[in-house]
Design an enzyme around this catalytic site. Structure first.
Site, short mmCIF file in Angstrom:
data_model
loop_
_atom_site.label_atom_id
_atom_site.label_comp_id
_atom_site.label_asym_id
_atom_site.label_seq_id
_atom_site.Cartn_x
_atom_site.Cartn_y
_atom_site.Cartn_z
N LYS A 1 0.87 -1.18 0.00
CA LYS A 1 0.00 0.00 0.00
C LYS A 1 0.90 1.23 0.00
CE LYS A 1 -3.86 -2.21 2.39
NZ LYS A 1 -4.70 -2.24 3.63
N THR A 2 1.34 1.59 -1.20
CA THR A 2 2.31 2.66 -1.36
C THR A 2 1.82 3.66 -2.41
OG1 THR A 2 3.48 1.33 -3.02
CG2 THR A 2 4.26 1.16 -0.76
#
Length: 277
Positions: A126-127
Site C-alpha cells: 500500500k504505497t
C-alpha cells in the site's frame, strides 16, 4: 535516484515556464535545510541527488535512520540562487514525506522491542504509485522490514487466489515458479493456518485476526509441531494504537500498511542564510 526520475520530478514541479524562480538574481548563495521537529530522518540520498543534479554543493552530517532533534541542520548548501530555489520544494517533499514514514516506523519498532527482540515490523504494498521504492526504503531507515517490493519478490497466495483455486492447488502452482521464492499464504482461521503449514508454506499471514485468535492459532501449530517450520505474520487493521497487543502474541512479523499511508510528514524547511552582493 536515477536521472530520469529526477527529471520527471523536476518536470512536474517546474512546468514549462518557471516564472517563480527566474525572477530573482542568479547569484551564489548559501542555505540550510533543517527540521522543525524531532524525527527519524530519511530521504538523505534522494535530496542529495536532487541537489547534485542542480549543481549545488550539499554537505550533511547525517544518514537515513539517524534520530534528529528540532532545529538540527540536515544539509548545508552552496550554489546558484535559481538552482537552490528550484531544488527546494522537490527535496523538501522527499525529506518531509520519507522522514515521516521513518519516524512512525521507528515509533512502532520501539513499541514492539519492549516485548520481542525478534519480531519484525513490516510495511505492505500500500504505497504511492511511482515512489514505492523510496517509501519502502524509508521504512527500512526507521528499523522496519520492506516486505515485498513487488510481485516478483515472493509468491503471496491471498484470499482471491484461494477462492479461484484453493490453498493446496495454489501452493503446488507456486512451487513450480522457482526454488528461490518463498511462498506466503494468507489465512483467516486456525484450521487454514494448520493446512497451509502442513502443505509446506514458508510464511503464513494471519489476516484480520484479533490478538487472542493469533495466540490460539500459534498454540495449535505448536501442539502439532508445525510452529518452528513456518514464519507467522499478523496483518490487517494494525495501528500504533493496538500494536502492543499484537507484539505480545509471539508472531514473527507484524505488517502494517499504516506505516506509509498513515504517516505524517515531518516539517522540514530551507532557508537562505547568505549571498554574494
Amino acid at each position: 535516484m536515477f536521472i530520469r526520475e529526477i527529471e520527471s520530478f523536476i518536470e512536474e514541479d517546474l512546468g514549462y515556464d518557471d516564472v517563480s524562480c527566474t525572477i530573482v538574481p542568479d547569484r551564489p548563495v548559501e542555505a540550510t535545510v533543517f527540521t522543525k521537529e524531532d524525527c527519524t530522518v530519511a530521504g538523505i540520498d534522494e535530496a542529495a541527488s536532487i541537489y547534485y543534479y542542480f549543481g549545488i554543493q550539499a554537505e550533511t552530517d547525517f544518514k537515513d535512520g539517524d534520530r534528529l532533534s528540532k532545529g538540527d541542520v540536515i544539509f548545508r548548501l552552496r550554489g546558484g540562487a535559481v538552482s537552490i530555489l528550484r531544488a527546494e520544494r522537490i527535496s523538501l517533499n522527499f525529506l518531509g514525506h520519507l522522514s515521516g514514514i521513518a519516524t512512525l516506523t521507528r515509533n512502532c519498532t520501539d513499541i514492539v522491542r519492549k516485548h520481542s527482540e525478534t519480531t519484525r515490523v513490516a510495511c505492505t504494498r500500500k504505497t504511492t504509485p511511482g515512489i514505492r521504492k523510496f517509501e519502502k526504503l524509508a521504512v527500512a531507515a526507521g528499523g522496519g522490514d520492506t516486505h515485498r517490493f513487488n510481485l516478483s519478490d515472493a509468491v503471496m497466495i491471498k484470499d482471491n487466489h484461494v477462492k479461484l483455486m484453493g490453498i493446496e492447488a495454489a501452493i503446488k502452482a507456486a512451487r513450480k515458479t522457482s526454488f528461490t521464492r518463498k511462498i506466503e499464504v494468507e489465512v483467516e482461521s486456525a484450521e487454514d493456518a494448520v493446512f497451509a503449514a502442513e502443505l509446506g508454506a514458508d510464511i503464513i499471514m494471519l489476516d484480520n485476526m484479533q490478538p487472542d485468535e493469533i495466540k490460539k492459532t500459534l498454540s495449535i501449530l505448536k501442539e502439532k509441531e508445525l510452529r518452528e517450520s513456518v514464519l507467522m505474520e499478523a496483518s490487517g487493521g494494525i495501528s500504533l494504537e493496538n500494536l502492543e497487543d499484537y507484539a505480545k502474541t509471539g508472531v514473527d512479523i507484524i505488517s502494517m500498511g499504516s506505516l506509509i499511508h498513515k504517516s505524517r510528514w515531518i516539517d522540514v524547511s530551507l532557508e537562505i542564510v547568505g549571498y554574494e552582493a
